[in-house]
Design a protein around this motif. Structure first.
Motif, mmCIF file in Angstrom:
data_model
loop_
_atom_site.group_PDB
_atom_site.id
_atom_site.type_symbol
_atom_site.label_atom_id
_atom_site.label_comp_id
_atom_site.label_asym_id
_atom_site.label_seq_id
_atom_site.Cartn_x
_atom_site.Cartn_y
_atom_site.Cartn_z
ATOM 1 N N ALA A 351 103.648 18.075 31.722
ATOM 2 C CA ALA A 351 102.870 18.181 32.968
ATOM 3 C C ALA A 351 101.494 18.784 32.708
ATOM 4 N N SER A 352 100.592 18.503 33.617
ATOM 5 C CA SER A 352 99.249 19.090 33.556
ATOM 6 C C SER A 352 98.853 19.538 34.956
ATOM 7 N N PHE A 353 97.878 20.445 35.021
ATOM 8 C CA PHE A 353 97.337 20.827 36.324
ATOM 9 C C PHE A 353 95.891 21.256 36.162
ATOM 10 N N GLU A 354 95.162 21.162 37.278
ATOM 11 C CA GLU A 354 93.764 21.584 37.307
ATOM 12 C C GLU A 354 93.703 23.056 37.706
ATOM 13 N N GLY A 399 94.180 23.413 51.074
ATOM 14 C CA GLY A 399 95.362 23.044 50.307
ATOM 15 C C GLY A 399 95.121 21.930 49.314
ATOM 16 N N GLU A 400 93.855 21.680 48.992
ATOM 17 C CA GLU A 400 93.503 20.587 48.079
ATOM 18 C C GLU A 400 93.240 21.148 46.676
ATOM 19 N N TYR A 401 94.234 21.780 46.135
ATOM 20 C CA TYR A 401 94.123 22.369 44.806
ATOM 21 C C TYR A 401 95.517 22.520 44.220
ATOM 22 N N TYR A 433 96.958 31.049 51.186
ATOM 23 C CA TYR A 433 96.797 29.617 50.936
ATOM 24 C C TYR A 433 97.610 29.115 49.756
ATOM 25 N N THR A 434 98.611 29.891 49.327
ATOM 26 C CA THR A 434 99.517 29.396 48.293
ATOM 27 C C THR A 434 100.636 28.564 48.909
#
Length: 510
Positions: A351-354, A399-401, A433-434
């Protein structure tokens, strides 16, 4: 809580009070004692109920008086605009008795103004931080000098909350005449300093409030609060004599500044630096994956690299400076093999994440790069995105992260509002915002806030801390100290754990 940019739009024109001398804007050029300070984030609003952003909180703390006033290190709160108060036997009614005081325009501060300010903060729909005040159900002016506040239950932290920035007292007449938007750009104030000028993207200038209720304060003529986003640029400006205070010094520069004669000693903070993660989005919607990330990160190494030992590795989402911090929790030791096993169990191998990093922050960049390297060994790819702090906040709030480097702090030493900010799923900000949401944690937070027995409160907060660590509500990394530097001429100025200069009124410039 960095609370980075609650208002994502700062597109308003500069405002000034024309009747004040323009010479105030030339800091110290004519002998005026103007305290020049710079911070890495821009002031976006001067209305205390409309923000949860660090820059706004700092400047508003100098502009608005509150019912109570904290000492320099915020270990105690005592009389402020309220010279005394009474608490009913059932703990549900607080009666505040006001001293005679005036706003910066010379008009009297009355109980009606206090009730108006608190009703705005508590009940107005666009109030940014009403969450800590949920038990408060009614605020009314009993007479010109008496304010009565009614709670629906016993709420132990309440008195300490009467000193935080968003309870700053504003004049009812001015707000109603100007409207919220205009007031936020050129307000009438109640604290030690009055508004002079706002230059969006640049600075806020304040002047001495001749009507401030604390006799003999402030001792200086004004404050110039500048927006300088690059950490090292701020340091250079301090060294060149362009600033008196540099807020947010990279840890490696502190010893250099101290050796050069600046006051550069770490100041205790209530901050937790963390990697916020979006529980509602892939891949962090899976507990095993969150735990894999948590075990794959070396908090001790990150703390050492970023703070140079001036901070402490995180064992809790709560800072060690807060009451009821659970010292028994261990630092989560990095365990690559365990992280790999958890990753396999999650079904998200490869997996990857920004990871969003706020551009210009040297500390964030260092931590993000270390996280990237550490998780690569686990088999997780981290793609670092350096973006403007305003854009970062917009994505966080919307929530766009997936993950973001961030920090938050607590206004008081009582942990209630800290936990309501970061892990209380019932709150408006969705656990900072988590999107973390555990109903049991929410109930424990409410139970602890109504408990008068400190031993029982400690047990409840210990349970909360363990639960949110086990569930990886956030990836808490380290607890830094405030790293600020002051010119030798600055006397008596201290940034307390609650991100306030409570001693600003007594600060002098030699």
């Amino acid at each position: 809580m960095d609370r980075r940019v609650f208002l994502k739009s700062a597109a308003f024109a500069g405002f000034s009070v024309a009747t004040l001398p323009a010479t105030l804007l030339r800091a110290n050029a004519d002998g005026s004692k103007i305290l020049r300070m710079a911070y890495g984030a821009e002031v976006l609003t001067l209305d205390p109920i409309k923000t949860t952003y660090g820059a706004d909180i700092l400047i508003q703390g100098m502009m608005y008086a509150r019912l109570l006033h904290a000492n320099a290190d915020r270990t105690e709160v005592g009389p402020g605009l309220a010279e005394s108060w009474d608490i009913a036997d059932d703990g549900k009614t607080y009666t505040f008795h006001l001293r005679e005081a005036k706003f910066s325009d010379g008009s009297p501060i009355t109980a009606e103004d206090v009730a108006f300010s608190w009703n705005r903060m508590r009940f107005q729909k666009d109030s940014a931080y009403a969450a800590p005040f949920q038990p408060l159900t009614k605020i009314e002016a009993k007479d010109a000098r008496t304010v009565v506040m009614t709670l629906d239950r016993k709420f132990t932290p309440f008195l300490t909350l009467t000193e935080i920035w968003n309870t700053g007292i504003v004049p009812k007449a001015a707000v109603e005449k100007m409207g919220d938007d205009a007031f936020a750009k050129a307000p009438v104030t109640s604290g030690p300093f009055k508004f002079v000028e706002l230059k969006p993207g640049d600075r806020v200038v304040l002047g001495r409030n001749e009507h401030y209720y604390r006799q003999g304060e402030p001792k200086i003529d004004g404050v110039e609060f500048r927006y300088v986003p690059d950490d090292n640029t701020r340091v250079s400006m301090l060294q060149a004599g362009e600033l008196d205070v540099c807020l947010g010094v990279p840890a490696p520069r502190m010893a250099e500044l101290k050796a050069a004669g600046f006051r550069a000693d770490p100041e205790p903070s209530s901050t937790t630096y963390d990697m916020l993660i979006n529980h509602s989005a892939e891949p962090f919607n899976d507990l095993k994956f969150r735990q894999a990330v948590s075990y794959g990160i070396d908090r001790t190494a990150i703390n050492a690299a970023v703070t140079l030992g001036l901070g402490t590795p995180a064992i809790s989402i709560m800072s060690p400076t807060l009451d009821f911090f659970d010292k028994s929790l261990p630092v989560i030791a990095r365990d690559v093999e365990k992280a790999k096993a958890l990753l396999a169990e999650s079904g998200k191998a490869g997996a990857s994440f920004e990871l969003i990093q706020n551009a210009g922050s040297a500390d964030e960049e260092k931590a993000a790069v270390l996280i990237q390297a550490q998780l690569a060994e686990v088999g997780i790819t981290v793609n670092i995105a350096k973006i403007d702090s305003t854009q970062a906040w917009t994505r966080l709030a919307d929530g766009e992260y997936q993950a973001e480097m961030n920090w938050w702090y607590n206004e008081t030493r009582d942990p209630d509002n800290a936990l309501r900010w970061c892990v209380w799923g019932a709150g408006d900000n969705k656990s900072y915002y988590t999107r973390y949401n555990n109903e049991t944690v929410d109930k424990l937070i409410d139970e602890a806030s109504g408990e008068a027995d400190n031993a029982k409160r400690a047990e409840l907060y210990a349970q909360i801390q363990k639960t949110v660590v086990d569930e990886v509500a956030q990836v808490a990394l380290y607890h830094p100290t405030w790293l600020n530097a002051y010119a030798p001429s600055v006397k008596g100025l201290v940034l307390n754990v609650g991100l306030q200069f409570s001693s600003i009124g007594g600060t002098s410039l030699d």
